[in-house]
Motif scaffolding. Sequence first.
Motif, mmCIF file in Angstrom:
data_model
loop_
_atom_site.group_PDB
_atom_site.id
_atom_site.type_symbol
_atom_site.label_atom_id
_atom_site.label_comp_id
_atom_site.label_asym_id
_atom_site.label_seq_id
_atom_site.Cartn_x
_atom_site.Cartn_y
_atom_site.Cartn_z
ATOM 1 N N ARG A 1 0.805 -1.209 0.000
ATOM 2 C CA ARG A 1 0.000 0.000 0.000
ATOM 3 C C ARG A 1 0.845 1.269 0.000
ATOM 4 O O ARG A 1 0.360 2.358 -0.336
ATOM 5 N N SER B 1 -1.363 -1.126 -5.481
ATOM 6 C CA SER B 1 -1.851 -0.602 -4.209
ATOM 7 C C SER B 1 -2.834 0.537 -4.428
ATOM 8 O O SER B 1 -2.803 1.239 -5.439
ATOM 9 N N ASN C 1 -2.918 3.334 -3.147
ATOM 10 C CA ASN C 1 -2.335 4.674 -3.073
ATOM 11 C C ASN C 1 -1.560 5.075 -4.327
ATOM 12 O O ASN C 1 -1.038 6.190 -4.391
ATOM 13 N N PRO D 1 -5.631 0.714 -8.950
ATOM 14 C CA PRO D 1 -5.804 1.499 -7.717
ATOM 15 C C PRO D 1 -6.991 2.448 -7.807
ATOM 16 O O PRO D 1 -7.339 2.943 -8.877
#
Length: 537
Positions: free
Chosen positions: A114, A136, A138, A159
Amino acid sequence: MAKEIEKRVRAANAEADTELLRNSEIRNGEFVRYYGKKSEIVIPDSVSTISEGAFRGNHKLTRLVLGKNVSVIQPNAFRNCSALRTVTFPSGLRIIGDDAFRNCASLTSVILPRSVISVGNGAFRGCSSLHHAVLSANVTNLGAYAFCDCVALDDLTLPENLSAIHRGTFFNCSSLQLLTVPSSVRTVGRYAFGHCSALKELHLPEEVTYLGSGAFSDCRSLRSFRIPPMVRFVGDYTFSCCEALEEVELPENLTHIGVNAFCSCRVLRHVELSPMLTRIGASAFLGCRSLEKAIIPANVREIGKRAFAYCSALADVEIHSSLDAVEDESFLCCFALTEIKLPDSVTRIGERAFCRCLSLSSLQLPKQLALLEEHAFSECESLTEISLPAELRRIESHVFADCTALCTVILPEHRIDIEYGVFTGCDALKTLVVPDTLRLFRYRLDRWDVPQETNVIFHGELQLSLLFDELTSADSSDERKEELRLEIKKTLSRAKFRRAKHRAPVSDPPKIETPAQEENVSQPADVEENLQKIDDV
């Protein structure tokens, strides 16, 4: 016993660490270069950055564990590590540089922590065995060509905060069948999903504003698509060669369709064009052989070359716009097209514009038409008659060549420039109406390839014949007959006629039948004699 095993493991790790340090260059927490031949490597926790090209071209490396403090992998760090199968990423990793794992052909799975916020251009490009990837939540930047040529990739999670899918990101991911695009995405770059030949379904968020050229080209399994309502421009090659695409929904505010945008969409049957559309690019619908109808909106000012060429099922075309020209090959080989009405604003019809429209039998040419270019209507085998508009100034070569059913052609009353071979192969041509001022008569008929049997008539003769027919008709009132007498007298008084002589060997010139002769009305060489005939009627 357990202590003995633990002791051996520590000893093995120590030996591995020693080998790694002995064959590596590490400076100030940066892993600069590895020179060894170990197949499994664990990066020490003291390392925070993997330098550019640190393991590039290492064909021995099969397994990699990055130390927990590694936060940056610089460009080309593991490029061309062809035997690398698995990579364990640390929880603190933030940046993966351009081409970092490019051409790692044995890599099968990528799960990013992440903490990662950026994946560089071409980061996993050419990882031909990669079938599973989790990015991830982020990640805000997924670089161009990041997963290009990952031909085995069939499971991918994007994502949630991604704002753009850049150029070629998933180009040639030929095993990718389904992908969920997050609602945060606003743009889809050039060839982002090009050559994703297994992609069957893809839904874009309503807020997407831009589709780049070739974004979905060669998506040969894509069956339907809805372009988001905020998109104003469909770029070049956007859906070209989407051979399974049956329907596409265009936004109401679309203004531009690019070059080859829907080229070779072979099963596309219907497209409802936006009323705001102003331009249809060259070859936009070329080879859409199932397309049956095209309604061109009023705002369209340009239809590019070959825009509807080879649309063999296209039977109905409605043009509501004020076009200046019909470009070259615009409707080439539209075999099912039976009739076409062009707007009066058209002044030019380009080369082969309607060539091989085999079913075209009804044609209404624009009033302002000034130029017919080469082969404009050649091989229109169902076309039987045509009247050319008064504003026409030039007819280039072979415009009506091989129109085998063409039997009647009426040229404008004024002299126009006509090139050679205009009527080549028009063996059924029975009647040709020419201007009264036509000079070098026999030479021109030869040059145009008018058949020997064609009845050639001057405009003045045709006009008089029609007036005499109406004058002698029982349905004409006395008042109308008086008007006709006056009209015929005026016509005879101002016209100077000559008898048409068809080309033939000089020794045996054929006789030309004209409507005036069929009605036993002589050529008006003697005006007084014809005026007396009118009075007798």
